[in-house]
Scaffold this active site. Structure first.
Site, PDB file in Angstrom:
ATOM      1  CE  LYS A 176     -28.533  37.587  32.403  1.00  0.00           C
ATOM      2  NZ  LYS A 176     -28.205  37.880  33.797  1.00  0.00           N
ATOM      3  CB  SER A 203     -19.677  44.240  27.691  1.00  0.00           C
ATOM      4  OG  SER A 203     -19.977  42.866  27.714  1.00  0.00           O
ATOM      5  CB  THR A 206     -22.492  40.227  26.475  1.00  0.00           C
ATOM      6  OG1 THR A 206     -21.507  40.202  27.502  1.00  0.00           O
ATOM      7  CG2 THR A 206     -23.654  39.348  26.865  1.00  0.00           C
ATOM      8  CD  GLU A 237     -28.601  51.388  22.302  1.00  0.00           C
ATOM      9  OE1 GLU A 237     -27.511  51.930  22.021  1.00  0.00           O
ATOM     10  OE2 GLU A 237     -29.508  51.269  21.450  1.00  0.00           O
ATOM     11  CB  CYS A 275     -22.543  53.211  29.137  1.00  0.00           C
ATOM     12  SG  CYS A 275     -24.018  54.222  29.074  1.00  0.00           S
ATOM     13  CD  GLU A 294     -17.031  50.102  28.296  1.00  0.00           C
ATOM     14  OE1 GLU A 294     -17.246  48.912  28.017  1.00  0.00           O
ATOM     15  OE2 GLU A 294     -17.946  50.940  28.440  1.00  0.00           O
TER      16      GLU A 294
HETATM   17  N1  NAD Z   1     -24.885  52.140  25.748  1.00  0.00           N
HETATM   18  C1  NAD Z   1     -25.649  52.117  26.830  1.00  0.00           C
HETATM   19  O1  NAD Z   1     -26.748  52.653  26.864  1.00  0.00           O
HETATM   20  C2  NAD Z   1     -25.157  51.400  28.061  1.00  0.00           C
HETATM   21  C3  NAD Z   1     -25.793  51.593  29.274  1.00  0.00           C
HETATM   22  C4  NAD Z   1     -25.327  50.906  30.402  1.00  0.00           C
HETATM   23  C5  NAD Z   1     -24.246  50.058  30.302  1.00  0.00           C
HETATM   24  N2  NAD Z   1     -23.628  49.899  29.114  1.00  0.00           N
HETATM   25  C6  NAD Z   1     -22.452  49.025  28.990  1.00  0.00           C
HETATM   26  O2  NAD Z   1     -22.665  47.851  29.773  1.00  0.00           O
HETATM   27  C7  NAD Z   1     -21.415  47.326  30.205  1.00  0.00           C
HETATM   28  C8  NAD Z   1     -21.463  47.083  31.698  1.00  0.00           C
HETATM   29  O3  NAD Z   1     -22.524  46.276  32.037  1.00  0.00           O
HETATM   30  P1  NAD Z   1     -22.306  44.759  32.455  1.00  0.00           P
HETATM   31  O4  NAD Z   1     -20.975  44.605  33.116  1.00  0.00           O
HETATM   32  O5  NAD Z   1     -23.520  44.358  33.205  1.00  0.00           O
HETATM   33  O6  NAD Z   1     -22.244  44.076  31.001  1.00  0.00           O
HETATM   34  P2  NAD Z   1     -22.224  42.515  30.618  1.00  0.00           P
HETATM   35  O7  NAD Z   1     -22.168  42.418  29.134  1.00  0.00           O
HETATM   36  O8  NAD Z   1     -21.215  41.771  31.399  1.00  0.00           O
HETATM   37  O9  NAD Z   1     -23.625  41.990  31.139  1.00  0.00           O
HETATM   38  C9  NAD Z   1     -24.838  42.517  30.667  1.00  0.00           C
HETATM   39  C10 NAD Z   1     -25.912  41.460  30.874  1.00  0.00           C
HETATM   40  O10 NAD Z   1     -25.661  40.377  29.988  1.00  0.00           O
HETATM   41  C11 NAD Z   1     -25.702  39.154  30.712  1.00  0.00           C
HETATM   42  N3  NAD Z   1     -24.918  38.153  29.981  1.00  0.00           N
HETATM   43  C12 NAD Z   1     -23.608  37.856  30.095  1.00  0.00           C
HETATM   44  N4  NAD Z   1     -23.273  36.898  29.198  1.00  0.00           N
HETATM   45  C13 NAD Z   1     -24.406  36.597  28.505  1.00  0.00           C
HETATM   46  C14 NAD Z   1     -24.705  35.723  27.434  1.00  0.00           C
HETATM   47  N5  NAD Z   1     -23.786  34.932  26.884  1.00  0.00           N
HETATM   48  N6  NAD Z   1     -25.972  35.680  26.970  1.00  0.00           N
HETATM   49  C15 NAD Z   1     -26.922  36.469  27.500  1.00  0.00           C
HETATM   50  N7  NAD Z   1     -26.695  37.335  28.500  1.00  0.00           N
HETATM   51  C16 NAD Z   1     -25.448  37.397  28.993  1.00  0.00           C
HETATM   52  C17 NAD Z   1     -25.193  39.533  32.081  1.00  0.00           C
HETATM   53  O11 NAD Z   1     -25.508  38.551  33.027  1.00  0.00           O
HETATM   54  C18 NAD Z   1     -25.923  40.857  32.279  1.00  0.00           C
HETATM   55  O12 NAD Z   1     -27.252  40.642  32.678  1.00  0.00           O
HETATM   56  C19 NAD Z   1     -20.375  48.363  29.822  1.00  0.00           C
HETATM   57  O13 NAD Z   1     -19.719  47.956  28.655  1.00  0.00           O
HETATM   58  C20 NAD Z   1     -21.227  49.619  29.586  1.00  0.00           C
HETATM   59  O14 NAD Z   1     -20.615  50.574  28.755  1.00  0.00           O
HETATM   60  C21 NAD Z   1     -24.065  50.536  27.996  1.00  0.00           C
HETATM   61  N1  LIG Z   2     -28.277  58.153  31.255  1.00  0.00           N
HETATM   62  C1  LIG Z   2     -26.915  57.835  31.477  1.00  0.00           C
HETATM   63  C2  LIG Z   2     -26.386  56.753  30.570  1.00  0.00           C
HETATM   64  C3  LIG Z   2     -26.562  55.392  31.062  1.00  0.00           C
HETATM   65  C4  LIG Z   2     -25.349  54.543  30.843  1.00  0.00           C
HETATM   66  O1  LIG Z   2     -24.892  53.811  31.681  1.00  0.00           O
HETATM   67  C5  LIG Z   2     -26.001  59.039  31.359  1.00  0.00           C
HETATM   68  O2  LIG Z   2     -25.922  59.693  30.324  1.00  0.00           O
HETATM   69  O3  LIG Z   2     -25.332  59.318  32.336  1.00  0.00           O
END
Ligand code: NAD
Ligand code: A1AUG
Length: 569
Positions: free
Chosen positions: A239, A293, A296, A320, A354, A452
């Site tokens: 997804k 996030s 979620t 993550e 992130c 955040e």
């Molecule tokens: N730690 C890491 O490696 C990392 C990397 C990238 C992003 N992030 C984090 O991701 C977040 C930003 O991404 P975003 O805005 O796409 O996050 P989000 O949680 O809004 O969405 C992530 C995914 O989950 C889906 N989703 C939403 N509700 C759901 C549910 N109830 N069940 C299943 N899937 C669902 C969304 O459609 C999307 O595909 C930030 O908090 C960021 O820090 C973390």
């Molecule tokens: N590889 C990325 C992390 C991805 C998170 O969104 C960084 O470290 O900049």
């Protein structure tokens, strides 16, 4: 610095790794020794071949609205629930048209995945490695600029931000995970006398299906979340995020062209909660590979808990999540590194990594110089359309992000504890543009220092030099997250102390470098606490989360004696 790390790593490790030589606790640093190299990052100078081809690709993708179907097995579907991906920097421009899968289609995708998994898991590892190598080559060559253009236009990344994501990081994930699998299979258990008894281990996929749920902000993460479980013999429901549809669809098509059979990965854009509810209700759920996030991931985890008696396997939960990443500045820090590193970390890709620096702690003794540097350099940054190659950064991803981020800016305007020293303006007239904003907070516990924001907002707390220890404890304990963190100091002793104090405050920790920019194979990525399960994507152990290994003992001599020799004495 490496010497310092080596010393402290050795000291920190000494308690638990007695009698081991230094070399066994220090990673190899030479890429060639390691046996594989990272994909080179292209420069996009005016007149270069890559500049011409990205410009052509940007023009081609902008000139039409790409149709993106749902794909289950070898069948394409279009439902009545039509959606569009728009360009965040020009939101009246529709870039892609796609469709939400409903519960019935998601159920069909689950059935197809489960059916395919057993067959796919029988595909020899050498054959899978060949497909992954071919895919990496296609991404590095024929499709590089299509991936980059889709990422630039759909997620509003500048050309360099796209290149490090949808080219380099994606290719590295595909190539290196295949390499890690090859290396991993070299291990076989001890067989004391192989003519009598042979022990072996095989790496099976998990029976059932894996749900890959990916975020908008890194094209490469989508590719990794869906295709690493697939590499390991699993079948997947992918997804993608609504706001990264086109780039993710491009990956899907490339992987099919490289030879991933139909049904191994099923491409199912869907409403988030509908997807989450459907997969967690299925007894065949083998795992969730999530990046996004905290709320979620919490919801998905809770739903798995509620259904725990219904599953065939204990589903693997890999998540993550978010961060509140810090830069901590020591009075001995190099001011220019602080200024440059912080602006890049906080504002590249609008702070939507992130790992972006979102809070900074500065000693009073350096504040004057750092403040002047931040304001001066920030004022030179151009914010604009990604097709204008002089833009430093562009728009935030969508209207929801725009509303969330600007609410923090309004909070700063209305709070006597907070002062906006740069930026603070925004407009969503054409695109979701927010000026890189710097807030100084008198209160280290204000929400701008703890939550955040995930946008171009940097919050700063100026501490008294004498309060350094107290401030370090505050950094460690004032947020729920532990994703990335950075310390800037020239004082070597202090850096050693920081390695101890901040041991649990960040899964990726930087000394005299910015908190963003981890590279696959170089800085395996992930955080602890509420930042995630820290499975270190881009490292050698990540693949092991997606296998259920089988130990096999084969005996070549007939079994005869029921008693033991001592019983016959
Ligand atoms: N730690 C890491 O490696 C990392 C990397 C990238 C992003 N992030 C984090 O991701 C977040 C930003 O991404 P975003 O805005 O796409 O996050 P989000 O949680 O809004 O969405 C992530 C995914 O989950 C889906 N989703 C939403 N509700 C759901 C549910 N109830 N069940 C299943 N899937 C669902 C969304 O459609 C999307 O595909 C930030 O908090 C960021 O820090 C973390
Ligand atoms: N590889 C990325 C992390 C991805 C998170 O969104 C960084 O470290 O900049």
């Amino acid at each position: 610095m490496f010497a310092l790390l080596r010393n402290s790593t050795a000291k920190l490790a000494a308690a638990s790794v007695e009698c081991r030589s230094l070399s066994s606790v220090v990673p190899k640093v030479n890429a060639k020794d390691f046996g594989i190299e990272n994909e080179p990052i292209l420069g996009y100078a005016k007149g270069s071949q890559e500049r011409k081809s990205i410009e052509n690709e940007l023009a081609r993708l902008s000139s039409s609205c790409t149709e993106v179907p749902i794909v289950i097995g070898d069948k394409e579907f279009k439902t009545k629930d039509v959606r569009h991906q728009v360009m965040p920097h020009n939101h009246s421009h529709k870039l892609a048209k796609f469709y939400y899968a409903d519960r019935k289609l998601l159920q069909e995708a689950i059935t197809k995945s489960v059916e395919t998994q057993t067959k796919w898991d029988r595909t020899p590892i050498e054959e899978r490695l060949r497909i992954w190598e071919k895919a990496a080559d296609l991404m590095a060559g024929k499709y590089r600029q299509e991936l980059n253009a889709a990422t630039m236009l759909g997620q509003s990344k500048t050309v360099i931000q796209a290149e490090i994501d949808s080219a380099a990081e994606l290719i590295d994930f595909i190539r290196m995970n295949a390499y890690f699998l090859k290396e991993c299979t070299k291990y076989q258990p001890i067989s004391e006398n192989p003519k009598v008894t042979l022990n072996s281990m095989r790496y099976r996929g998990i029976d059932g299906f894996v749900a890959a749920v990916s975020p908008f902000n890194f094209t490469a993460i989508g590719g990794n979340l869906a295709y690493t479980p697939a590499l390991m013999g699993n079948s997947v429901l992918w997804k993608p995020s609504d706001t990264a549809i086109l780039s993710n669809w491009t990956i899907f098509k490339i992987m099919r062209e490289a030879g991933v059979p139909a049904g191994v990965v099923n491409f199912v854009p869907a409403d988030g909660p509908v997807f989450g509810d459907t997969i967690t209700a299925s007894p065949d759920l083998a795992g969730i590979n999530f990046t996004g996030s905290v709320p979620t991931f919490n919801r998905l985890w809770r739903q798995v808990g509620e259904n725990i008696n219904n599953y065939k396997n204990f589903p693997r939960l890999i998540g993550e999540c978010g961060g509140k990443n810090f830069h901590f500045i020591h009075p001995s820090a190099d001011v220019e590194s602080v200024v440059t590193g912080t602006l890049r970390s906080a504002f590249e890709f609008c702070g939507q990594k992130c790992s972006a620096c979102s809070r900074m702690y500065v000693p009073e003794s350096l504040w004057g110089k750092i403040k002047a540097g931040l304001i001066e350099k920030r004022n030179t940054l151009k914010i604009g359309d990604v097709t204008d190659f002089s833009s430093f950064t562009s728009a935030v991803i969508d209207d929801k992000a725009f509303a969330r981020i600007t609410s923090y800016i309004e909070h700063a305007k209305n709070s006597s504890n907070l002062e906006i020293i740069a930026g603070g303006t925004y407009s969503d007239k054409k695109g979701y543009f927010i000026d890189p904003t710097i807030i100084v907070s008198k209160d280290p516990l204000d929400k701008v220092m703890r939550q955040e924001i995930f946008g171009p907002v940097l919050s700063i707390y100026v501490y008294k030099d004498a309060d350094i220890k107290k401030t370090m404890d505050l950094v460690n304990n004032s947020t729920a997250f532990a994703l990335t963190g950075a310390v800037f100091a020239q004082d070597q002793k202090f850096l050693e102390e920081a390695l101890e104090t901040f041991k649990m405050a960040a899964g990726n920790f930087y000394l005299n470098d910015k908190s963003t920019g981890s590279v696959v194979g170089q800085q395996p990525f992930g955080g602890g606490r509420m930042s995630g399960t820290n499975d270190k994507a881009g490292g050698p152990h990540y693949i092991l989360r997606w296998t259920t290994p089988q130990s096999i003992k084969e005996t070549f001599v007939p079994l005869r004696d029921i008693d033991y020799p001592y019983m016959r004495e």
